[in-house]
Structure formats: C-alpha cells, structure tokens
Write a protein that holds these residues in place. Sequence first.
Motif, short mmCIF file in Angstrom:
data_model
loop_
_atom_site.label_atom_id
_atom_site.label_comp_id
_atom_site.label_asym_id
_atom_site.label_seq_id
_atom_site.Cartn_x
_atom_site.Cartn_y
_atom_site.Cartn_z
N THR A 144 22.03 15.18 11.57
CA THR A 144 23.39 15.70 11.42
C THR A 144 24.32 14.56 11.04
O THR A 144 24.18 13.44 11.54
CB THR A 144 23.89 16.37 12.72
N ALA A 145 25.26 14.84 10.15
CA ALA A 145 26.22 13.83 9.70
C ALA A 145 27.31 13.65 10.75
O ALA A 145 27.87 14.63 11.24
CB ALA A 145 26.84 14.25 8.37
N LEU A 185 24.85 9.05 10.91
CA LEU A 185 24.20 10.31 11.24
C LEU A 185 23.54 10.20 12.60
O LEU A 185 23.42 9.11 13.17
CB LEU A 185 23.19 10.69 10.16
N ARG A 223 31.78 12.99 4.37
CA ARG A 223 30.97 13.59 5.44
C ARG A 223 30.35 14.91 4.95
O ARG A 223 29.17 15.18 5.21
CB ARG A 223 31.79 13.84 6.69
N ALA A 224 31.13 15.72 4.23
CA ALA A 224 30.61 16.99 3.72
C ALA A 224 29.44 16.75 2.76
O ALA A 224 28.45 17.50 2.77
CB ALA A 224 31.73 17.77 3.03
N ARG A 241 26.45 15.87 4.85
CA ARG A 241 25.98 17.10 5.51
C ARG A 241 25.15 17.94 4.54
O ARG A 241 24.11 18.49 4.90
CB ARG A 241 27.15 17.94 6.00
N LYS A 242 25.65 18.07 3.32
CA LYS A 242 24.96 18.87 2.31
C LYS A 242 23.58 18.28 2.01
O LYS A 242 22.58 19.01 1.95
CB LYS A 242 25.80 18.96 1.04
N GLY A 274 21.29 18.81 4.94
CA GLY A 274 21.00 20.22 5.16
C GLY A 274 19.84 20.74 4.34
O GLY A 274 19.43 21.89 4.51
#
Length: 171
Positions: free
Chosen positions: A41-42, A48, A84-85, A88-89, A92
């Motif tokens: 997870t970021a 992370l 951060r997004a 996360r991407k 993911g």
Amino acid sequence: MSLMSLRFPAVVRATLVLAAIMALALALTRQDETASTGFATAIDGDSLRLDGVEMRLKGLDAPELGQTCRRSDGLDWPCGREARAALRKLLGRGLATCIGQEHDLYGRLLVTCRMRGADINAELVRQGHAVAYGGYTAEEREARSDARGVWSGSFQRPAEWRKAHPREPGR
C-alpha cells in the motif's frame, strides 16, 4: 598437469586472490538483502508498506503529500497527492517484490520494487511523479522532455520543499 602446479606470475596470483575476495564480499553483501513479495500500500509518492514494514523507494524523490506544483497555465495542482495516487495505481496491479539492504535516516528500508518484471521506481520517475534522486536519470530526462507530471510546469524539488516546510515535532 593440474592448474595448481602451474606457475603464475605474481600479478596474476594477486589478481586471482583479489577476484576471490571480491566474489566473497559480493556474496556476503547479497545475503544482507531483504526481499519481500506481497500486496503493498502507498503511504505517499515514494514510500509504501509491505508485510507491515514501511519502505522507501530508492533512487527517486516524490513531492510531499501537502506539496503543490504549478502547471504551465498558471494553475496549482496537488502534485504530492497525485504522486501517491500514481504509486497506488501501480501497486494495485498485483503482487510487488521489493528488494533492498540500506536504510534511510528514519529507519525505512530503501528498496527497488518490481511488478510483473517492471521497475516501479523507474515508472514513477518516467511518469513525472517523482524526480531522480541518485538513480533514474534517463527516466527523468524522458519525463522532462515530454513535459509529464511535475515537468508540465514549475515546481520546487521535494528536498527543497521539505526544507521550506519542516515537519512539526511528533508528526
């Protein structure tokens, strides 16, 4: 005639001994590496959590969460949150494997993470969501020339931004 019965010049013997020592040192260094694989997870654009351990991506520096950047049209945008997004991407998409052996000033393991053969660290810099910080200079040149991410306008390098906005004690 065996290899050991051959007479080698002193330079060759010294070179062989040095090569053996270097191979042993490399083997010992690699034993100290930590490798973790799992769903990560970021925390922010360059750190992370994997298997309950906080890690920092090596060779890059991403804008801080509260940092903004300015686009070429003069409008500010939340580049720290977008970094951060982006992480996360990338995380993911599946299982990440992160490898490292050094630690930063905060005790976080400095890692290079891969997913499905792709270098996540390099991809963040290539997308313009992080700047080179000891590595990934080719990826930064590519992002800069294509005006991606932070390179789409003006920004303060994350290290400079942190100096101008020190953390409050306990945060």
